[in-house]
Design a protein around this motif. Structure first.
Motif, PDB file in Angstrom:
ATOM      1  N   ILE A   1      -8.653   4.211   4.568  1.00  0.00           N
ATOM      2  CA  ILE A   1      -7.900   3.892   3.352  1.00  0.00           C
ATOM      3  C   ILE A   1      -8.468   4.653   2.156  1.00  0.00           C
ATOM      4  CG2 ILE A   1      -7.391   2.024   1.726  1.00  0.00           C
ATOM      5  CD1 ILE A   1      -7.248   0.230   4.300  1.00  0.00           C
TER       6      ILE A   1
ATOM      7  N   LYS B   1      10.729  -0.599  10.631  1.00  0.00           N
ATOM      8  CA  LYS B   1      10.168  -0.304  11.956  1.00  0.00           C
ATOM      9  C   LYS B   1       9.353  -1.488  12.468  1.00  0.00           C
ATOM     10  CE  LYS B   1       8.274   3.520  14.546  1.00  0.00           C
ATOM     11  NZ  LYS B   1       7.250   4.544  14.621  1.00  0.00           N
TER      12      LYS B   1
ATOM     13  N   ILE C   1      -7.204   8.086   2.353  1.00  0.00           N
ATOM     14  CA  ILE C   1      -5.818   8.167   1.867  1.00  0.00           C
ATOM     15  C   ILE C   1      -5.807   8.153   0.338  1.00  0.00           C
ATOM     16  CG2 ILE C   1      -3.607   6.937   1.739  1.00  0.00           C
ATOM     17  CD1 ILE C   1      -4.138   5.982   4.622  1.00  0.00           C
TER      18      ILE C   1
ATOM     19  N   HIS D   1       8.721   2.020   6.708  1.00  0.00           N
ATOM     20  CA  HIS D   1       7.571   1.144   6.912  1.00  0.00           C
ATOM     21  C   HIS D   1       7.994  -0.261   7.349  1.00  0.00           C
ATOM     22  CE1 HIS D   1       4.242   3.722   5.596  1.00  0.00           C
ATOM     23  NE2 HIS D   1       5.156   4.312   4.856  1.00  0.00           N
TER      24      HIS D   1
ATOM     25  N   TYR E   1       1.935   3.621  12.755  1.00  0.00           N
ATOM     26  CA  TYR E   1       1.775   5.059  12.539  1.00  0.00           C
ATOM     27  C   TYR E   1       0.330   5.484  12.776  1.00  0.00           C
ATOM     28  CZ  TYR E   1       6.407   4.904  10.463  1.00  0.00           C
ATOM     29  OH  TYR E   1       7.742   4.733  10.260  1.00  0.00           O
TER      30      TYR E   1
ATOM     31  N   PRO F   1       2.790   1.069  19.144  1.00  0.00           N
ATOM     32  CA  PRO F   1       1.754   1.640  20.019  1.00  0.00           C
ATOM     33  C   PRO F   1       0.812   0.576  20.597  1.00  0.00           C
ATOM     34  CG  PRO F   1       1.239   2.039  17.716  1.00  0.00           C
ATOM     35  CD  PRO F   1       2.633   1.484  17.759  1.00  0.00           C
TER      36      PRO F   1
ATOM     37  N   LYS G   1       1.106   4.234  -2.713  1.00  0.00           N
ATOM     38  CA  LYS G   1       0.939   5.653  -2.386  1.00  0.00           C
ATOM     39  C   LYS G   1       2.004   6.498  -3.079  1.00  0.00           C
ATOM     40  CE  LYS G   1       0.045   6.608   2.219  1.00  0.00           C
ATOM     41  NZ  LYS G   1       0.277   6.356   3.662  1.00  0.00           N
TER      42      LYS G   1
ATOM     43  N   VAL H   1       5.361   6.147  -2.257  1.00  0.00           N
ATOM     44  CA  VAL H   1       6.480   6.328  -1.329  1.00  0.00           C
ATOM     45  C   VAL H   1       7.750   5.770  -1.973  1.00  0.00           C
ATOM     46  CG1 VAL H   1       7.341   5.741   0.977  1.00  0.00           C
ATOM     47  CG2 VAL H   1       4.906   6.124   0.625  1.00  0.00           C
TER      48      VAL H   1
ATOM     49  N   GLU I   1       1.400  11.405   4.959  1.00  0.00           N
ATOM     50  CA  GLU I   1       2.456  10.881   4.100  1.00  0.00           C
ATOM     51  C   GLU I   1       2.112  11.155   2.640  1.00  0.00           C
ATOM     52  OE1 GLU I   1       3.062   6.589   4.150  1.00  0.00           O
ATOM     53  OE2 GLU I   1       5.218   6.966   4.027  1.00  0.00           O
ATOM     54  N   MET I   2       0.839  10.920   2.315  1.00  0.00           N
ATOM     55  CA  MET I   2       0.346  11.157   0.958  1.00  0.00           C
ATOM     56  C   MET I   2       0.409  12.656   0.615  1.00  0.00           C
ATOM     57  SD  MET I   2      -1.059   8.852  -1.050  1.00  0.00           S
ATOM     58  CE  MET I   2      -2.406   8.457  -2.149  1.00  0.00           C
TER      59      MET I   2
ATOM     60  N   PHE J   1       0.843  -1.202   0.000  1.00  0.00           N
ATOM     61  CA  PHE J   1       0.000   0.000   0.000  1.00  0.00           C
ATOM     62  C   PHE J   1       0.881   1.256   0.000  1.00  0.00           C
ATOM     63  CE2 PHE J   1      -3.055   2.959   2.250  1.00  0.00           C
ATOM     64  CZ  PHE J   1      -3.942   3.045   1.187  1.00  0.00           C
TER      65      PHE J   1
ATOM     66  N   GLN K   1      -0.376   8.676   8.405  1.00  0.00           N
ATOM     67  CA  GLN K   1      -0.517   7.909   7.167  1.00  0.00           C
ATOM     68  C   GLN K   1      -1.220   8.701   6.076  1.00  0.00           C
ATOM     69  OE1 GLN K   1      -0.941   3.674   7.469  1.00  0.00           O
ATOM     70  NE2 GLN K   1      -0.869   3.733   9.686  1.00  0.00           N
ATOM     71  N   ILE K   2      -2.146   9.583   6.477  1.00  0.00           N
ATOM     72  CA  ILE K   2      -2.763  10.444   5.455  1.00  0.00           C
ATOM     73  C   ILE K   2      -1.759  11.514   5.037  1.00  0.00           C
ATOM     74  CG2 ILE K   2      -4.704  11.948   4.892  1.00  0.00           C
ATOM     75  CD1 ILE K   2      -6.313  10.588   7.044  1.00  0.00           C
TER      76      ILE K   2
END
Lengths: 321, 328
Positions: free
Chosen positions: B165, A240, B168, A237, B108, A316, A226, A228, B116-117, A222, B113-114
């Motif tokens: 998602i 970590k 995003i 990603h 995250y 977390p 995006k 990345v 990042e976009m 994913f 995560q949003i």
């Protein structure tokens, strides 16, 4: 958080109690300090006197009682050999051990993590296979052999580094450290590398295994979808998510190194804690052995605590409980 | 409408494995107009997911993508470098994955995560990014978005995660969204909500959508056009109406007959006999022939060509259920 720390401290007290009991009883049966301390031709009277002086004539539970009472007033007993407080002797040696262990672990992390990420992300490349083959070597070669080879190559043949001993130490924050002097650096490199080698291999393999698993996960795909960049996908990603087992093993290894660098310290005649332990065991110097192992227990509890805190910083979903 | 947004020509994605070559996608062509919703339907292993990853060139080894061209807004994605593709992914074409439970990085926050976009594909300052995050979460129907920004994925339910998602996917205002089985992992009540949301958002944002699913019922409610895939090939393509009412390919017919209906009193649902063939050992002629009740000798030896059976309606079958003429 405070509740957690208190719980951890109580746990530590229990651990210390158990360690002291077990170690105290068992060291009582190994070696004979009297025969190590007195000359062979000592008279019976001298022997009896020494036994009384060290308190070895009393039954073991009484000895233990005295030992606990002394500890509660901060006294860990005197070394039979040096006639100095055991704890003081150990603490004197801590900076030397800490500096090679920390140098070794920094070398290990700096090399192992990027190599592991690379080998995990691109397992089919030839360079990854070379890295993995090298790591097998790193895991399987014993440190005494590596140490001797390093001395042979870098000190005897090439003459780049001194073969043994510690460099000039400078007082920093009340500790005598050698890493701040040039001769200190020259002395520390070989023992630190020797210690680092096995750890590089182990951390590298763990990182790689975690990366291989995480690279298949949907969130990695994913992230790529995006837009990345590959580097951020790997380190931001996937890495970590692969770190938890690495941190766990790292904690255990750093504890083991601080406590038991005996072999490497012996080979390089490094005046650290490990060498003190070996010498004390050889001389049946019980107060040092007991105090040493209790200190080791404290070190492990503290490291585990730090590892738990690092877990929560990474993931977390993990809570301190 | 009327402007071609995406034109895929002769897309082939082969996986070279130890056991042999898997032709997951084998020479498919289709196109998509601006604002259009295209449904790609097929069974598991028919190559529909691989198609979507191939368009974004996200196929990994041992997969190899070949295509005559993949034109997107007139530019050939197939010949773009990986670096240029990074600017297409997310910004121009974004994806929604099948399983919302695993598509978000567990470490995250939603906001990270949003954002990042937004960092990758826009020039926003910190405050604007936060604003946009809240706006997007509100858009996809997440209550109290301000309070949820600092939440982690594990604090959301599956349906909520799929909304995140979608947020995003919409963040950079892409022209095309590819949704790969976006509702398969959700329960039925949530499915309808998410589909409705997606249709609205795609319409409002002026984007196009490729909806990939194995559920012909879902796709018939959503899509303007449908492509039916079987064993890496498109066996029938046409407007949703044509596919459902003027079905030409026996496989499509079979899929339609296996949808449960409330208005027909059937004791047993119809099913397509047999199983999807082994991808390592595909039949020589029509891939569907062994399971097809209309199949004749010709079907087993000769691969069918595309036949035009109506306006914008084609099928790859020797004996289509509708009359047509061969196109070469």
């Amino acid at each position: 958080m405070i509740k957690y720390i208190i719980k951890r401290l109580l746990q530590m007290l229990v651990v210390l109690f158990v360690v002291s009991l077990v170690v105290f009883i068992f060291t009582n049966y190994i070696g004979d300090p009297i025969s190590m301390l007195l000359p062979e031709d000592a008279s019976q009277e001298e022997i009896q006197q020494a036994i009384r002086r060290l308190g070895l004539d009393k039954p073991i539970h009484v000895q233990y009682g005295i030992f606990v009472k002394d500890i509660l007033s901060g006294n860990f007993g005197k070394s039979y050999v040096f006639s100095r407080p055991a704890l003081e002797l150990i603490i004197e040696r801590i900076p030397a051990t800490l500096e090679i262990v920390i140098t070794a672990m920094i070398i290990a992390i700096v090399l192992a993590i990027p190599l592991g990420v690379y080998a995990g992300a691109y397992p089919k490349r030839r360079s990854s296979k070379v890295i993995m083959a090298g790591s097998i070597l790193g895991i399987s070669l014993p440190s005494f052999w590596v140490g001797m080879m390093m001395i042979y190559i870098f000190s005897v043949i090439l003459g780049w580094m001194p073969a043994s001993g510690r460099g000039e130490a400078i007082e920093v924050f009340g500790m005598r450290l050698s890493i701040f002097s040039m001769s200190g650096w020259r002395h520390i490199m070989l023992p630190a590398l020797t210690l680092a080698l096995g750890n590089i291999a182990m951390l590298l393999r763990l990182t790689r295994a975690g990366m291989q698993e995480n690279m298949r996960q949907d969130y990695v795909k994913f992230a790529r979808a995006k837009g990345v960049s590959p580097k951020k996908v790997l380190f931001g990603h996937a890495l970590k998510n692969a770190l938890i087992p690495v941190v766990t093993v790292f904690g255990v290894r750093i504890g083991q190194l601080i406590a038991f660098t005996t072999i490497t310290e012996t080979i390089y005649a490094w005046p650290g804690m490990g060498k003190l332990l070996i010498d004390s065991i050889y001389m049946a110097d019980r107060p040092i052995i007991v105090a040493y192992l209790m200190l080791v227990a404290v070190i492990f509890v503290v490291i585990n605590f730090a590892v738990d805190i690092i877990y929560t910083l990474i993931d977390p979903r993990i809570e301190l409980r | 409408m009327g402007n071609k947004l995406l034109e895929v020509k002769e897309l082939r994605t082969y996986f070279h494995t130890f056991k042999g070559v898997v032709k997951a996608v084998d020479g498919i062509s289709f196109s998509l107009e601006e604002g259009e919703i295209l449904g790609i339907v097929g069974e598991s292993g028919s190559g529909k997911s691989v198609t979507s990853f191939s368009i974004l060139k996200l196929i990994e080894e041992p997969g190899v993508v070949e295509a005559e061209e993949i034109l997107f807004k007139g530019e050939d994605l197939f010949r773009k470098s990986e670096k240029d593709m990074m600017k297409v992914r997310g910004r121009e074409i974004s994806m929604i994955f099948q399983d919302p439970m695993t598509s978000l990085n567990p470490l995250y926050t939603i906001q990270q995560q949003i954002e990042e976009m937004l960092k990758l594909h826009g020039n926003f300052n910190e405050g604007q990014r936060k604003e946009r995050c809240i706006e997007l979460l509100r858009l996809v129907g997440i209550p109290n978005p301000e309070d949820r920004l600092k939440s982690y994925p594990h604090q959301f339910s599956g349906g909520m995660r799929q909304r995140v998602i979608i947020a995003i996917a919409l963040a950079a205002n892409p022209k095309l969204i590819i949704a790969d089985e976006p509702t398969t992992a959700l329960d039925v009540t949530i499915q309808a909500q998410i589909l409705k949301l997606m249709k609205e958002l795609v319409y409002n944002e002026g984007a196009s959508l490729i909806l990939i699913t194995h559920d012909l019922a879902v796709v018939s409610q959503m899509a303007d056009r449908i492509a039916v895939m079987y064993c890496g090939k498109i066996v029938e393509e046409g407007s949703t109406d044509d596919i459902i009412k003027n079905t030409a390919h026996p496989y499509t017919k079979g899929l339609l007959n296996s949808i449960p209906r409330l208005n027909k009193n059937l004791n047993r649902l119809e099913q397509i006999p047999g199983m999807v063939p082994n991808m390592f050992d595909l039949p020589r002629g029509c891939k569907f022939a062994p399971r097809c009740k209309y199949s004749k000798e010709k079907c087993l030896v000769e691969e069918p060509k595309n036949i035009i059976v109506g306006r914008g309606h084609r099928t790859a079958c020797h004996f289509p259920l509708k009359e047509g003429y061969i196109l070469d």
